[in-house]
Design a protein around this motif. Structure first.
Motif, short mmCIF file in Angstrom:
data_model
loop_
_atom_site.label_atom_id
_atom_site.label_comp_id
_atom_site.label_asym_id
_atom_site.label_seq_id
_atom_site.Cartn_x
_atom_site.Cartn_y
_atom_site.Cartn_z
N ASN A 1 0.86 -1.18 0.00
CA ASN A 1 0.00 0.00 0.00
C ASN A 1 0.89 1.23 0.00
O ASN A 1 1.72 1.41 0.90
N ARG A 2 0.75 2.08 -1.00
CA ARG A 2 1.65 3.23 -1.14
C ARG A 2 1.50 4.24 0.01
O ARG A 2 2.37 5.09 0.21
N ASN A 3 0.41 4.15 0.76
CA ASN A 3 0.18 5.10 1.85
C ASN A 3 0.81 4.67 3.17
O ASN A 3 0.75 5.41 4.16
N TYR A 4 1.42 3.49 3.21
CA TYR A 4 2.08 3.06 4.44
C TYR A 4 3.30 3.92 4.70
O TYR A 4 4.07 4.25 3.79
N ASN A 5 3.51 4.26 5.94
CA ASN A 5 4.68 5.01 6.35
C ASN A 5 5.81 4.02 6.64
O ASN A 5 5.65 3.11 7.46
N VAL A 6 6.96 4.20 5.99
CA VAL A 6 8.08 3.28 6.15
C VAL A 6 9.28 4.05 6.70
O VAL A 6 9.62 5.13 6.20
N ILE A 7 9.92 3.50 7.71
CA ILE A 7 11.09 4.11 8.36
C ILE A 7 12.30 3.23 8.12
O ILE A 7 12.21 1.99 8.20
N LEU A 8 13.44 3.85 7.84
CA LEU A 8 14.70 3.12 7.67
C LEU A 8 15.65 3.49 8.79
O LEU A 8 15.90 4.67 9.05
N LYS A 9 16.18 2.46 9.45
CA LYS A 9 17.18 2.66 10.50
C LYS A 9 18.47 1.92 10.13
O LYS A 9 18.41 0.79 9.64
N ILE A 10 19.59 2.61 10.38
CA ILE A 10 20.90 1.99 10.20
C ILE A 10 21.56 1.92 11.57
O ILE A 10 21.81 2.95 12.19
N ASN A 11 21.79 0.70 12.03
CA ASN A 11 22.37 0.49 13.37
C ASN A 11 21.58 1.23 14.44
O ASN A 11 22.14 1.84 15.35
N GLY A 12 20.26 1.19 14.31
CA GLY A 12 19.39 1.77 15.31
C GLY A 12 19.11 3.25 15.16
O GLY A 12 18.31 3.81 15.91
N ILE A 13 19.73 3.91 14.18
CA ILE A 13 19.55 5.34 13.97
C ILE A 13 18.60 5.58 12.80
O ILE A 13 18.81 5.04 11.71
N ASP A 14 17.58 6.37 13.01
CA ASP A 14 16.61 6.68 11.97
C ASP A 14 17.23 7.63 10.94
O ASP A 14 17.62 8.75 11.28
N TYR B 1 20.52 -2.91 8.76
CA TYR B 1 19.49 -2.06 8.17
C TYR B 1 18.12 -2.63 8.55
O TYR B 1 17.86 -3.82 8.33
N VAL B 2 17.26 -1.77 9.09
CA VAL B 2 15.93 -2.21 9.52
C VAL B 2 14.88 -1.30 8.90
O VAL B 2 14.96 -0.07 9.04
N CYS B 3 13.92 -1.89 8.22
CA CYS B 3 12.76 -1.15 7.72
C CYS B 3 11.59 -1.44 8.65
O CYS B 3 11.32 -2.60 8.98
N GLU B 4 10.89 -0.40 9.06
CA GLU B 4 9.75 -0.55 9.96
C GLU B 4 8.51 0.09 9.34
O GLU B 4 8.57 1.18 8.79
N SER B 5 7.39 -0.62 9.45
CA SER B 5 6.13 -0.10 8.93
C SER B 5 4.97 -0.84 9.58
O SER B 5 4.95 -2.08 9.59
N GLY B 6 4.04 -0.10 10.14
CA GLY B 6 2.86 -0.71 10.71
C GLY B 6 3.14 -1.72 11.79
O GLY B 6 2.44 -2.74 11.89
#
Length: 236
Positions: free
Chosen positions: A123-136, A164-169
């Motif tokens: 879903n293109r409306n999902y908010n996705v966050i990228l963290k590298i070693n715990g830093i957004d 690398y961690v991607c977080e969404s929903g």
């Protein structure tokens, strides 16, 4: 007489131009469909098509992604722009966020280049966050996000290696990335060490600034080099 000859030539030219046009899929290049709805795509072109329509009843989030329509004489759906048309379909569901179940392993990536992390969403409306070693790092200028392709991180450095961690929903996807300051295309081998009849072996190795050693062996026979080797972790 000249006019009579000119008209057939113009028709031939128009036919040639039309025959080189890529196929077309009805609608926008990115489309949204509601979960459990129907997906109907029609494709048309000037030659025989690999498919001419898609008709899916009760679509699910996992049905999201690229749909390709190509001419039968094309085998490269991703890069053949002259013979392939594509559309990315989003499915607006509630429970599924990431399109893939997990992120594929990323091979050692050269410093200074753009790194891609394929955490695409259904879903293109999902908010996705990228963290590298715990830093957004989502809002950093060098970080770009495309819901059809995921994140791209420009001009990566040695400090960008890690988790690398991607977080969404409330869901996460992660992958470990190694950055190397050595470009495999620039490897320089030491002198020839051993000769066999018709075969030459060239041992070659280099060490990056990270705890990884890259070892390659070149086998050349009748002018056709083949590389063997890989990346070996030096940490216990």
């Amino acid at each position: 007489m000249k006019t009579k000859l000119l008209i057939p030539l113009l028709l031939l030219c128009c036919q040639a131009v039309w025959s080189t046009r890529p196929p077309q899929i009805d609608g926008e290049e990115m489309q949204d469909v509601e979960e459990f709805g129907d997906l109907i795509l029609h494709c048309r072109g000037s030659k025989a098509l690999h498919w001419d329509n898609v008709d899916i009843k009760e679509i699910f989030p996992l049905d999201a992604g690229y749909y390709y329509c190509r001419y039968n004489d094309s085998n490269d759906s991703s890069n053949d722009k002259k013979s392939v048309a594509s559309v990315f379909v989003f499915v607006n569901g509630r429970d599924q966020s990431f399109l893939n179940h997990y992120l594929n392993a990323v091979p050692p990536h050269p410093a200074g280049e753009t790194l891609h992390i394929d955490c695409t969403v259904s879903n293109r409306n999902y908010n996705v966050i990228l963290k590298i070693n715990g830093i957004d790092v989502t809002e950093e200028e060098r970080v770009k996000y495309d819901p059809t392709k995921g994140f791209s991180i420009e001009d990566v450095t040695m400090e960008d290696q890690g988790l690398y961690v991607c977080e969404s929903g409330g869901k996460k996807q992660e992958v470990t990335v190694t950055i190397t300051n050595v470009n495999p295309e620039d490897e320089t081998c030491i002198k020839e060490q051993e000769k066999c009849e018709g075969v030459r072996w060239y041992p070659c190795c280099f060490v990056s600034l990270i705890p990884t050693i890259n070892i390659y062996i070149y086998l050349t026979q009748q002018g056709a080099p083949t590389r063997f080797g890989g990346f070996f972790n030096l940490l216990p």
